[in-house]
Design an enzyme around this catalytic site. Sequence first.
Site, mmCIF file in Angstrom:
data_model
loop_
_atom_site.group_PDB
_atom_site.id
_atom_site.type_symbol
_atom_site.label_atom_id
_atom_site.label_comp_id
_atom_site.label_asym_id
_atom_site.label_seq_id
_atom_site.Cartn_x
_atom_site.Cartn_y
_atom_site.Cartn_z
ATOM 1 N N LYS A 194 0.869 -1.191 0.000
ATOM 2 C CA LYS A 194 0.000 0.000 0.000
ATOM 3 C C LYS A 194 0.895 1.227 0.000
ATOM 4 O O LYS A 194 2.029 1.171 0.479
ATOM 5 C CB LYS A 194 -0.872 0.024 1.263
ATOM 6 C CG LYS A 194 -2.119 0.868 1.117
ATOM 7 C CD LYS A 194 -3.241 0.076 0.495
ATOM 8 C CE LYS A 194 -4.461 0.916 0.229
ATOM 9 N NZ LYS A 194 -5.600 0.068 -0.191
ATOM 10 N N ASP A 229 -7.064 4.271 -4.478
ATOM 11 C CA ASP A 229 -7.715 4.139 -3.166
ATOM 12 C C ASP A 229 -8.318 5.523 -2.916
ATOM 13 O O ASP A 229 -8.561 6.270 -3.886
ATOM 14 C CB ASP A 229 -6.695 3.720 -2.087
ATOM 15 C CG ASP A 229 -7.370 3.258 -0.785
ATOM 16 O OD1 ASP A 229 -7.846 2.121 -0.732
ATOM 17 O OD2 ASP A 229 -7.452 4.056 0.169
HETATM 18 P P1 NDP Z 1 -12.948 7.819 -2.838
HETATM 19 O O1 NDP Z 1 -11.864 8.810 -2.655
HETATM 20 O O2 NDP Z 1 -13.519 7.604 -4.185
HETATM 21 O O3 NDP Z 1 -14.161 8.153 -1.858
HETATM 22 C C1 NDP Z 1 -13.955 8.241 -0.484
HETATM 23 C C2 NDP Z 1 -15.273 8.629 0.178
HETATM 24 O O4 NDP Z 1 -15.135 8.491 1.589
HETATM 25 C C3 NDP Z 1 -15.673 10.053 -0.072
HETATM 26 O O5 NDP Z 1 -17.060 10.163 -0.044
HETATM 27 C C4 NDP Z 1 -15.023 10.776 1.101
HETATM 28 O O6 NDP Z 1 -15.628 12.020 1.432
HETATM 29 C C5 NDP Z 1 -15.267 9.773 2.212
HETATM 30 N N1 NDP Z 1 -14.246 9.926 3.246
HETATM 31 C C6 NDP Z 1 -12.906 9.836 3.076
HETATM 32 N N2 NDP Z 1 -12.273 10.090 4.230
HETATM 33 C C7 NDP Z 1 -13.240 10.340 5.126
HETATM 34 C C8 NDP Z 1 -13.219 10.669 6.505
HETATM 35 N N3 NDP Z 1 -12.058 10.787 7.176
HETATM 36 N N4 NDP Z 1 -14.407 10.854 7.119
HETATM 37 C C9 NDP Z 1 -15.585 10.734 6.429
HETATM 38 N N5 NDP Z 1 -15.659 10.442 5.132
HETATM 39 C C10 NDP Z 1 -14.508 10.239 4.487
HETATM 40 O O7 NDP Z 1 -12.372 6.446 -2.251
HETATM 41 P P2 NDP Z 1 -12.896 4.951 -2.472
HETATM 42 O O8 NDP Z 1 -14.360 4.943 -2.660
HETATM 43 O O9 NDP Z 1 -12.027 4.317 -3.485
HETATM 44 O O10 NDP Z 1 -12.521 4.287 -1.067
HETATM 45 C C11 NDP Z 1 -13.440 4.210 0.003
HETATM 46 C C12 NDP Z 1 -13.009 3.110 0.960
HETATM 47 O O11 NDP Z 1 -12.993 1.858 0.261
HETATM 48 C C13 NDP Z 1 -11.603 3.266 1.540
HETATM 49 O O12 NDP Z 1 -11.601 2.724 2.853
HETATM 50 C C14 NDP Z 1 -10.750 2.369 0.644
HETATM 51 O O13 NDP Z 1 -9.577 1.943 1.289
HETATM 52 C C15 NDP Z 1 -11.721 1.228 0.410
HETATM 53 N N6 NDP Z 1 -11.461 0.397 -0.755
HETATM 54 C C16 NDP Z 1 -11.335 0.937 -1.995
HETATM 55 C C17 NDP Z 1 -11.104 0.128 -3.094
HETATM 56 C C18 NDP Z 1 -11.037 0.655 -4.461
HETATM 57 O O14 NDP Z 1 -10.911 -0.147 -5.390
HETATM 58 N N7 NDP Z 1 -11.147 1.965 -4.693
HETATM 59 C C19 NDP Z 1 -10.946 -1.326 -2.927
HETATM 60 C C20 NDP Z 1 -11.176 -1.805 -1.591
HETATM 61 C C21 NDP Z 1 -11.409 -0.953 -0.555
HETATM 62 P P3 NDP Z 1 -14.888 13.390 0.991
HETATM 63 O O15 NDP Z 1 -15.103 13.467 -0.495
HETATM 64 O O16 NDP Z 1 -15.563 14.446 1.774
HETATM 65 O O17 NDP Z 1 -13.445 13.215 1.357
HETATM 66 O O1 2IT Z 2 -8.001 -1.589 -0.675
HETATM 67 C C1 2IT Z 2 -7.925 -2.090 -1.825
HETATM 68 O O2 2IT Z 2 -8.044 -3.301 -1.999
HETATM 69 C C2 2IT Z 2 -7.707 -1.188 -2.961
HETATM 70 N N1 2IT Z 2 -7.626 0.011 -2.757
HETATM 71 C C3 2IT Z 2 -7.546 -1.750 -4.338
HETATM 72 C C4 2IT Z 2 -6.153 -2.235 -4.554
HETATM 73 C C5 2IT Z 2 -5.827 -2.666 -5.965
HETATM 74 O O3 2IT Z 2 -4.643 -2.967 -6.175
HETATM 75 O O4 2IT Z 2 -6.699 -2.718 -6.830
#
Ligand code: NDP
Ligand code: 2IT
Length: 454
Positions: free
Chosen positions: A134, A174
């Site tokens: 990561k 992420d």
């Molecule tokens: P994005 O940046 O697309 O979206 C993040 C969202 O979470 C936004 O709505 C953001 O609000 C909100 N957020 C972020 N930080 C905070 C905080 N401290 N308090 C409240 N709200 C918060 O990210 P993703 O959708 O990609 O990721 C979301 C989660 O999913 C993370 O935990 C990530 O690790 C996990 N994840 C993502 C994967 C992926 O493929 N993208 C895969 C597996 C897990 P704001 O816009 O106001 O910051």
């Molecule tokens: O938390 C996760 O699994 C991710 N942000 C996706 C990682 C990836 O390599 O697609």
Amino acid sequence: MAAAQQYRAETASFMDWFTQRNPGEPEFIQAVREVAEVVVPYMVDHPKKGYREAKILERMTEPDRVFIFRVPWMDDRGVFQVNRGYRVQMNNSIGPYKGGLRFHPTVNLSVLKFLAFEQIFKNSLTTLPLGGGKGGADFDPKGKSDAEVMRFCQSFMTELCKHIGAVTDVPAGDIGVGAREIGYLFGQYKRIRGNFTGVLTGKSLTYGGSLIRPEATGYGNVYFSREMIEHVDRGLDGAVCSVSGSGNVAQYTVEKLNELGAKVVTVSDSSGFVHDPEGIDSEKLAFIMALKNERRGRIKEYAEHFKCQFFEGQKPWGVACDYAYPSATQNELDLSDARSLLDNGCKGVFEGANMPCTHDAVAFFHENNVMYAPGKASNAGGVATSGLEMSQNKLGLSWTREEVDGKLTGIMRNIHQQCVKHGTLDGKRVDYVKGANIAGFEKVAQAMMSQGLV
Ligand code: NDP
Ligand code: 2IT
């Protein structure tokens, strides 16, 4: 010594050792504790495997290496800025390091070590050859122009490119890193290294991306929840669901829940949540996607546009729902949120985010028979589809939407089966934390045993 007592004593002794080695890293300690509580008793019960003598858990919790570097860049006013960049290469026993990059002001070593550690088990569960890593930076993309984001990404990659590669370490997105950032990062990698390889995933379709990768984490979580719900003979059709976040994972969770006949009544961002009792249908979801992915605005605008309530500074867990899909960030759902979910009729919680539920919230769900899916199992669809993107890049082919979605569905079903195999308690009750941790651990541990003391 009675078994339960020995489990407790050995887990406590491991955690004392581990905590002393990692002071000031609460998220990393939290993630390791959750695994140790399952894996230490498992090692006690299986002494012939030799994992304790081989110090498998001690080695798994020590990163292979960590890079920390300065990221200087210039903003649009010509002012010099400095951020801190990281890449944690945690474990490559079963494949090249694989895991996202997070750009958010809260990024620090503890957060990235917890995420890289979780990634080891998650990637193992996908059944694909992917190690755990990561990275990211304490850079805040909010309020930055495209040109500023591009300059930041170019500076970040100028250092990161020394440490990654298609068979060494393959980053992806992420929080704060989506298609725009991946494009700038890929462009700079290609410019410096002079080769066009699948060094990043989450690429756009025009230069080697995979169909379904943007959708994969949200879709995968809904597929996983469907498996869990059907395992106890209920259905998603007609269910009222609460989602947090409004980014990549949240958006495609809403899309798939709608497709399967559920009604989603909340989304959120870091400034608060909206409650839309009518349900967030596809037209409203299109508004969210344009708002968040193009205009990069605040979720409050949804409430103003569709005339529903916005709750400033609050989380959505007080709203009545059948199922909850926390999809924003770590520790966004604590014990009091868990209590109010149960009081309001919630029957299942499926983690789209990484570690969104606190340790005591998870214990509360288990005590009260609320179905609970840990993110390392339920959100593995994103990295799994990244693995499929890597395969397509190596083959020089692009699979159809149906092919990739079919493989994703199969992978999520398989992860569910692994959890059932290792986590069934009595009758049909499954402890998914136990199942996911044992299944994820076992494959990596076996690989480490085969490869000797490295
Ligand atoms: P994005 O940046 O697309 O979206 C993040 C969202 O979470 C936004 O709505 C953001 O609000 C909100 N957020 C972020 N930080 C905070 C905080 N401290 N308090 C409240 N709200 C918060 O990210 P993703 O959708 O990609 O990721 C979301 C989660 O999913 C993370 O935990 C990530 O690790 C996990 N994840 C993502 C994967 C992926 O493929 N993208 C895969 C597996 C897990 P704001 O816009 O106001 O910051
Ligand atoms: O938390 C996760 O699994 C991710 N942000 C996706 C990682 C990836 O390599 O697609």
